[in-house]
Write an enzyme that holds these catalytic residues in place. Structure first.
Site, PDB file in Angstrom:
ATOM      1  N   ARG A   1       0.297  -4.881   3.862  1.00  0.00           N
ATOM      2  CA  ARG A   1      -0.717  -4.477   4.375  1.00  0.00           C
ATOM      3  C   ARG A   1      -1.274  -5.152   5.492  1.00  0.00           C
ATOM      4  O   ARG A   1      -2.099  -4.753   6.304  1.00  0.00           O
ATOM      5  CB  ARG A   1      -1.980  -4.433   3.524  1.00  0.00           C
ATOM      6  CG  ARG A   1      -2.551  -2.946   2.807  1.00  0.00           C
ATOM      7  CD  ARG A   1      -3.614  -3.296   2.105  1.00  0.00           C
ATOM      8  NE  ARG A   1      -4.331  -2.019   1.539  1.00  0.00           N
ATOM      9  CZ  ARG A   1      -4.380  -1.197   0.639  1.00  0.00           C
ATOM     10  NH1 ARG A   1      -3.096  -1.517  -0.169  1.00  0.00           N
ATOM     11  NH2 ARG A   1      -5.096  -0.457   0.217  1.00  0.00           N
TER      12      ARG A   1
ATOM     13  N   ARG B   1     -10.729  13.321  -4.953  1.00  0.00           N
ATOM     14  CA  ARG B   1     -10.028  12.570  -5.970  1.00  0.00           C
ATOM     15  C   ARG B   1     -11.205  11.797  -6.950  1.00  0.00           C
ATOM     16  O   ARG B   1     -10.763  11.780  -8.070  1.00  0.00           O
ATOM     17  CB  ARG B   1      -9.184  11.161  -5.335  1.00  0.00           C
ATOM     18  CG  ARG B   1      -8.860  10.251  -6.235  1.00  0.00           C
ATOM     19  CD  ARG B   1      -7.547   9.605  -5.519  1.00  0.00           C
ATOM     20  NE  ARG B   1      -7.920   8.227  -5.007  1.00  0.00           N
ATOM     21  CZ  ARG B   1      -6.905   7.437  -4.219  1.00  0.00           C
ATOM     22  NH1 ARG B   1      -6.020   7.767  -3.923  1.00  0.00           N
ATOM     23  NH2 ARG B   1      -7.577   6.348  -3.684  1.00  0.00           N
TER      24      ARG B   1
ATOM     25  N   ARG C   1     -12.483   1.002   3.926  1.00  0.00           N
ATOM     26  CA  ARG C   1     -11.081   0.597   3.611  1.00  0.00           C
ATOM     27  C   ARG C   1     -10.218   1.269   4.665  1.00  0.00           C
ATOM     28  O   ARG C   1      -9.239   0.670   5.162  1.00  0.00           O
ATOM     29  CB  ARG C   1     -10.670   1.366   2.304  1.00  0.00           C
ATOM     30  CG  ARG C   1     -11.392   0.757   1.032  1.00  0.00           C
ATOM     31  CD  ARG C   1     -11.135   1.431  -0.216  1.00  0.00           C
ATOM     32  NE  ARG C   1      -9.751   1.701  -0.706  1.00  0.00           N
ATOM     33  CZ  ARG C   1      -9.602   2.777  -1.377  1.00  0.00           C
ATOM     34  NH1 ARG C   1     -10.340   3.585  -1.612  1.00  0.00           N
ATOM     35  NH2 ARG C   1      -8.270   2.856  -1.694  1.00  0.00           N
TER      36      ARG C   1
ATOM     37  N   ARG D   1     -12.559   5.117  -9.303  1.00  0.00           N
ATOM     38  CA  ARG D   1     -12.995   3.791  -8.624  1.00  0.00           C
ATOM     39  C   ARG D   1     -14.106   3.739  -7.721  1.00  0.00           C
ATOM     40  O   ARG D   1     -14.371   4.546  -6.973  1.00  0.00           O
ATOM     41  CB  ARG D   1     -11.538   4.055  -7.525  1.00  0.00           C
ATOM     42  CG  ARG D   1     -10.361   3.684  -8.632  1.00  0.00           C
ATOM     43  CD  ARG D   1      -8.960   3.911  -7.721  1.00  0.00           C
ATOM     44  NE  ARG D   1      -9.018   3.223  -6.596  1.00  0.00           N
ATOM     45  CZ  ARG D   1      -7.943   2.891  -5.712  1.00  0.00           C
ATOM     46  NH1 ARG D   1      -6.921   3.718  -6.105  1.00  0.00           N
ATOM     47  NH2 ARG D   1      -8.028   2.275  -4.537  1.00  0.00           N
TER      48      ARG D   1
ATOM     49  N   LYS E   1       0.109   7.954  -1.313  1.00  0.00           N
ATOM     50  CA  LYS E   1       1.554   7.136  -1.906  1.00  0.00           C
ATOM     51  C   LYS E   1       1.654   7.073  -3.325  1.00  0.00           C
ATOM     52  O   LYS E   1       2.720   7.174  -3.681  1.00  0.00           O
ATOM     53  CB  LYS E   1       1.071   5.516  -1.015  1.00  0.00           C
ATOM     54  CG  LYS E   1       0.814   5.732   0.522  1.00  0.00           C
ATOM     55  CD  LYS E   1       0.869   4.121   0.899  1.00  0.00           C
ATOM     56  CE  LYS E   1      -0.548   3.306   0.436  1.00  0.00           C
ATOM     57  NZ  LYS E   1      -1.615   3.983   1.084  1.00  0.00           N
TER      58      LYS E   1
HETATM   59  P1  AMP Z   1      -5.086   0.447  -3.060  1.00  0.00           P
HETATM   60  O1  AMP Z   1      -5.076   0.926  -4.421  1.00  0.00           O
HETATM   61  O2  AMP Z   1      -3.599   0.215  -2.736  1.00  0.00           O
HETATM   62  O3  AMP Z   1      -6.076   1.331  -2.281  1.00  0.00           O
HETATM   63  O4  AMP Z   1      -5.861  -1.086  -3.086  1.00  0.00           O
HETATM   64  C1  AMP Z   1      -7.170  -1.194  -3.532  1.00  0.00           C
HETATM   65  C2  AMP Z   1      -7.659  -2.418  -3.045  1.00  0.00           C
HETATM   66  O5  AMP Z   1      -7.002  -3.540  -3.452  1.00  0.00           O
HETATM   67  C3  AMP Z   1      -7.717  -2.479  -1.437  1.00  0.00           C
HETATM   68  O6  AMP Z   1      -8.951  -1.908  -0.810  1.00  0.00           O
HETATM   69  C4  AMP Z   1      -7.755  -3.848  -1.232  1.00  0.00           C
HETATM   70  O7  AMP Z   1      -8.951  -4.539  -1.532  1.00  0.00           O
HETATM   71  C5  AMP Z   1      -6.748  -4.481  -2.275  1.00  0.00           C
HETATM   72  N1  AMP Z   1      -5.472  -4.591  -2.114  1.00  0.00           N
HETATM   73  C6  AMP Z   1      -4.340  -3.743  -2.663  1.00  0.00           C
HETATM   74  N2  AMP Z   1      -3.251  -4.088  -1.737  1.00  0.00           N
HETATM   75  C7  AMP Z   1      -3.619  -5.237  -1.269  1.00  0.00           C
HETATM   76  C8  AMP Z   1      -2.832  -5.891  -0.140  1.00  0.00           C
HETATM   77  N3  AMP Z   1      -1.288  -5.708  -0.111  1.00  0.00           N
HETATM   78  N4  AMP Z   1      -3.548  -6.796   0.657  1.00  0.00           N
HETATM   79  C9  AMP Z   1      -4.738  -6.993   0.593  1.00  0.00           C
HETATM   80  N5  AMP Z   1      -5.678  -6.401  -0.441  1.00  0.00           N
HETATM   81  C10 AMP Z   1      -4.996  -5.262  -1.186  1.00  0.00           C
END
Ligand code: AMP
Length: 195
Positions: free
Chosen positions: A88, A127, A150, A139, A13
């Protein structure tokens, strides 16, 4: 143009959003990036979110809905935006519907990058290795064990977001296992059919 990119972590994404923001000159609104910035800056939200994110769990709907509500009100988001990593949960999707409706706005499309969950763990290991080779910070949540948590959160809470947009006739599906260039071409095709 107001778009949502859907799909599990590691589906690509962020990569695809990066190209689309150049093409359409609209910002990418990534709740993950915004939360990571909040953690780095040790803001009150960052302090609350840090441990949850490091464990690979979801931050509360209240926090992320608040962040997005503020962000879509900013000047650069007035011509449109690409949501990456939000909504999400179905509760977040419903909150987004309500906040856009209050502004007389709507989503043009929700595009799901469809991927093979089994192959995602390998992708995320790459990654992390690429970031390390480039001297970039890795990360913490790209650790394979945390990544599995996740993915589990995705299938438990986020998979239900896709039917929310399908029911509204807004869902478009793209094969996310193809090469980055082929996924980009499929996305362009979907987007050109929208206007
Ligand atoms: P991402 O970079 O989108 O994979 O997000 C990294 C982490 O941020 C996720 O594993 C969650 O802990 C938190 N996070 C990001 N977006 C959301 C969301 N919309 N709702 C809840 N937690 C989020």
């Amino acid at each position: 143009m107001r778009l949502i990119l859907l799909g599990p972590p590691g589906a690509g994404k962020g990569t695809q959003a990066n190209r689309l923001i150049e093409k359409y000159r609209i910002p990418q609104l990534s709740t993950g990036d915004m939360l990571r910035a909040a953690v780095a800056a040790a803001t009150p939200i960052g302090l609350q979110a840090k441990a949850v994110m490091e464990a690979g769990a979801l931050v509360s709907d209240e926090i992320v809905v608040g962040i997005i509500n503020d962000r879509i009100g900013e000047a650069d988001a007035q011509r449109g935006f690409i949501l990456d990593g939000f909504p999400r949960t179905v509760a977040q999707a419903e909150a987004l519907d309500a906040m856009l409706a209050a502004k007389g706005l709507k989503i043009d499309a929700a595009i799901e990058l469809k991927v093979d969950a089994q192959k995602l763990v390998g992708r995320i290991v790459n990654r992390a290795a690429e970031a390390e080779a480039a001297g970039l910070p890795v990360r913490k949540d790209d650790d394979p064990e945390v990544f599995k948590t996740r993915l589990a959160a995705y299938f438990r809470d986020t998979a239900a977001v896709t039917p929310h947009y399908a029911a509204k006739g807004l869902l478009q599906e793209v094969d996310g296992m193809a090469s980055i260039a082929d996924v980009a071409a499929s996305l362009d095709k979907v987007l050109s059919n929208l206007s």
